[in-house]
Design a protein around this motif. Structure first.
Motif, mmCIF file in Angstrom:
data_model
loop_
_atom_site.group_PDB
_atom_site.id
_atom_site.type_symbol
_atom_site.label_atom_id
_atom_site.label_comp_id
_atom_site.label_asym_id
_atom_site.label_seq_id
_atom_site.Cartn_x
_atom_site.Cartn_y
_atom_site.Cartn_z
ATOM 1 N N ALA A 35 0.836 -1.200 0.000
ATOM 2 C CA ALA A 35 0.000 0.000 0.000
ATOM 3 C C ALA A 35 0.871 1.250 0.000
ATOM 4 O O ALA A 35 0.569 2.234 -0.694
ATOM 5 N N VAL A 39 0.080 3.300 -3.196
ATOM 6 C CA VAL A 39 -0.929 4.304 -2.838
ATOM 7 C C VAL A 39 -0.283 5.615 -2.433
ATOM 8 O O VAL A 39 -0.856 6.687 -2.644
ATOM 9 N N PHE A 42 -0.422 8.804 -4.609
ATOM 10 C CA PHE A 42 -1.718 9.478 -4.627
ATOM 11 C C PHE A 42 -1.929 10.278 -3.330
ATOM 12 O O PHE A 42 -2.466 11.386 -3.355
ATOM 13 N N LEU A 43 -1.496 9.689 -2.214
ATOM 14 C CA LEU A 43 -1.582 10.411 -0.945
ATOM 15 C C LEU A 43 -0.679 11.645 -0.957
ATOM 16 O O LEU A 43 -1.037 12.695 -0.401
ATOM 17 N N TYR A 167 -8.849 9.699 -8.229
ATOM 18 C CA TYR A 167 -7.571 9.789 -7.517
ATOM 19 C C TYR A 167 -7.787 10.132 -6.041
ATOM 20 O O TYR A 167 -7.196 9.514 -5.152
ATOM 21 N N PHE A 170 -9.511 7.305 -4.171
ATOM 22 C CA PHE A 170 -8.554 6.225 -3.962
ATOM 23 C C PHE A 170 -7.649 6.543 -2.777
ATOM 24 O O PHE A 170 -7.415 5.698 -1.893
ATOM 25 N N ALA A 171 -7.155 7.782 -2.722
ATOM 26 C CA ALA A 171 -6.282 8.183 -1.610
ATOM 27 C C ALA A 171 -7.025 8.147 -0.284
ATOM 28 O O ALA A 171 -6.513 7.610 0.707
ATOM 29 N N SER A 173 -9.663 6.410 0.475
ATOM 30 C CA SER A 173 -10.070 5.049 0.803
ATOM 31 C C SER A 173 -8.964 4.273 1.502
ATOM 32 O O SER A 173 -9.232 3.408 2.343
ATOM 33 N N TRP A 174 -7.707 4.558 1.149
ATOM 34 C CA TRP A 174 -6.592 3.810 1.709
ATOM 35 C C TRP A 174 -5.896 4.531 2.858
ATOM 36 O O TRP A 174 -5.100 3.922 3.577
ATOM 37 N N SER A 232 -9.668 11.009 6.228
ATOM 38 C CA SER A 232 -10.138 9.894 5.406
ATOM 39 C C SER A 232 -11.657 9.774 5.474
ATOM 40 O O SER A 232 -12.334 9.684 4.446
ATOM 41 N N PHE A 442 -11.177 0.948 -2.224
ATOM 42 C CA PHE A 442 -10.310 0.134 -1.376
ATOM 43 C C PHE A 442 -10.325 -1.305 -1.867
ATOM 44 O O PHE A 442 -9.274 -1.934 -2.016
ATOM 45 N N PRO A 445 -8.564 -2.030 -5.737
ATOM 46 C CA PRO A 445 -7.095 -2.070 -5.724
ATOM 47 C C PRO A 445 -6.544 -3.209 -4.883
ATOM 48 O O PRO A 445 -5.509 -3.787 -5.220
#
Length: 478
Positions: A35, A39, A42-43, A167, A170-171, A173-174, A232, A442, A445
């Protein structure tokens, strides 16, 4: 002659027993690693664009000071009808949609719906409330200036529209998964010597190397955990897919923001009309509506929504997002100067209140400048944690001749999930599937990570390589 003293030979220290990782710990370590690799970019972008967004109130004040503020607050504000009439004269096209009377040194803002504008854009005319002088015009989005709109879009979708929204979702979510996983790993690593200093402060006694970098990465992550979980959760509430599921949950729990009834009986010669069906807006009505709102306790900044026809009431809403928030709303029948309906923030369902407060805090509005500073600190801290994470990956790379590599190998073996106890699989699999259903970016991916890992393992097996690359422990003191 005295005998020479016997030399005492110290016994060699017994080797430290190798710490065995449980199936849960090994699986969590491997997931955190992958991750972090895939990931984290993106974060990083989300943190960078979010950091830029926190500066928008100050940038607005610099760039749009002429439109947003007045030079002098001496005298009595002119009637709102006069201010609106000045805005209409400066902008003869379109329909007046909303009016925000000026407060203090702020200008009055009058929004116009224009057919040529798309994506909820409007033209806003800024009027000095003390002189009724038009200060300027801007193309806005829900009262946001062009600059703030640009930074908001940049943070949400990288200026790529609906495609770019993936994007940020996705960021978000993780982010919680990575933060909680890192916290659990650091808690396990410090067992046996678990003190507040070990958990919360980097190990400055360690030599430069992966151990020192890990301590900065982990200790900073611990400090950030609560804030990252908050970002988040609140970020997902208005995301594309998880946000829809969250909205469905609010509907099921009857926890939406209460709607306001705006239906009124059209009186003869009422305040709206027109053969074309378009409301013939009378600016003089605005002052009476504001008086009704003030008489009914709506103090502070307010926003008036102009009704489309005589059968619809005006909506007056407080729009002060700073704590304590003022977000009460009323519907006003201007013909009779009566309140048709009312919705107070104090009467919202608890989830609706928490959602509203959470969104305001996520956007840096709830506590004003302290809120902005806290968000900026979270963004900078997350950027540092990500950089340290990649540095650890590089520091763990093999450097021996014949085994050199650009970066470190993945930790632990593939298939480590098979070492989990049956009860762990029975409990964990439904939880993971549940999260994947509620938070699709989440689950999808995660499935991709597993498939890639299995594919690489199969390829290594066919090529005669080991299906896993054990990671040797770092040198002593590293």
């Amino acid at each position: 002659m005295s005998a020479a003293p016997e030399t005492q030979v110290k016994p060699a220290p017994s080797p430290r027993p190798e710490r065995k990782s449980s199936g849960f710990g090994a699986l969590l370590l491997r997931l955190h690693f992958y991750a972090g690799i895939f990931v984290a970019p993106f974060l990083f972008v989300a943190a960078l664009t979010g950091l830029a967004y926190t500066l928008t109130p100050q940038l607005d004040s610099l760039v749009y000071s002429n439109e947003l503020t007045v030079a002098s607050t001496d005298g009595t504000p002119r009637p709102l009808a006069e201010q609106v009439a000045a805005a209409r004269q400066a902008h003869p096209d379109g329909e007046i949609a909303t009016i925000r009377p000026g407060e203090g040194d702020g200008t009055t803002q009058v929004d116009f719906n224009v057919d040529s504008l798309t994506n909820d854009r409007q033209h806003t005319v800024y009027v000095d409330p003390y002189t009724a002088e038009v200060k300027g015009q801007l193309t806005t989005w829900f009262s946001y200036t062009p600059l703030k709109t640009w930074f908001d879009d940049f943070h949400r979708n990288l200026q790529l529209g609906d495609l770019g929204r993936h994007y940020s979702e996705f960021a978000a979510s993780w982010l919680a998964i990575i933060a909680l996983g890192g916290l659990a790993l650091w808690w396990r690593r410090t067992r046996g010597n678990r003190t507040a200093k070990k958990l919360l402060a980097p190990d400055l006694s360690a030599r430069k190397g992966v151990r020192r970098t890990r301590s900065f990465h982990a200790a900073t992550g611990v400090w950030l955990t609560v804030g990252l979980l908050f970002l988040s959760a609140t970020g997902l509430t208005w995301s594309r897919y998880a946000g829809e599921n969250f909205g469905a949950a609010l509907d099921a729990l009857d926890s939406r923001t209460p709607s306001l009834s705006t239906g009124v009986e059209a009186a003869g010669g009422g305040h709206h009309g027109g053969a074309s069906g378009v409301a013939a807006f009378d600016p003089a009505t605005a002052d009476a509506v504001v008086k009704v709102a003030r008489d009914n306790g709506l103090d502070g900044p307010i926003e008036l929504s102009v009704p489309a026809d005589a059968a619809t009431a005006w909506t007056v809403a407080q729009n002060d997002s700073e704590f304590p928030v003022r977000k009460d709303k009323i519907a006003v029948d201007a013909a009779s100067s009566t309140v048709v309906d009312r919705s107070d923030f104090a009467d919202y369902p608890l989830l609706a209140q928490l959602t509203s407060l959470g969104v305001s805090a996520h956007m840096g509005m709830l506590f004003g400048l302290p809120n902005q500073i806290l968000l900026a600190a979270l963004a900078i801290g997350l950027l540092c944690v990500i950089v340290w994470g990649y540095r650890m990956w590089w520091q763990r790379r093999p450097t021996r001749a014949g085994r050199r590599a650009l970066v470190g190998a993945p930790p632990v073996e593939r298939g480590v999930w098979q070492t989990l106890p049956p009860w762990g699989i029975a409990v964990g699999v439904p939880i993971v599937f549940g999260l994947a259903w509620v938070i699709p970016l989440f689950g999808i991916p995660l499935a991709a990570f597993l498939l890639v890992d299995l594919a690489v393992g199969a390829w290594r097996s066919r090529s005669g390589r080991s299906s896993s690359i054990p990671v040797s422990p770092p040198p002593a003191g590293s």
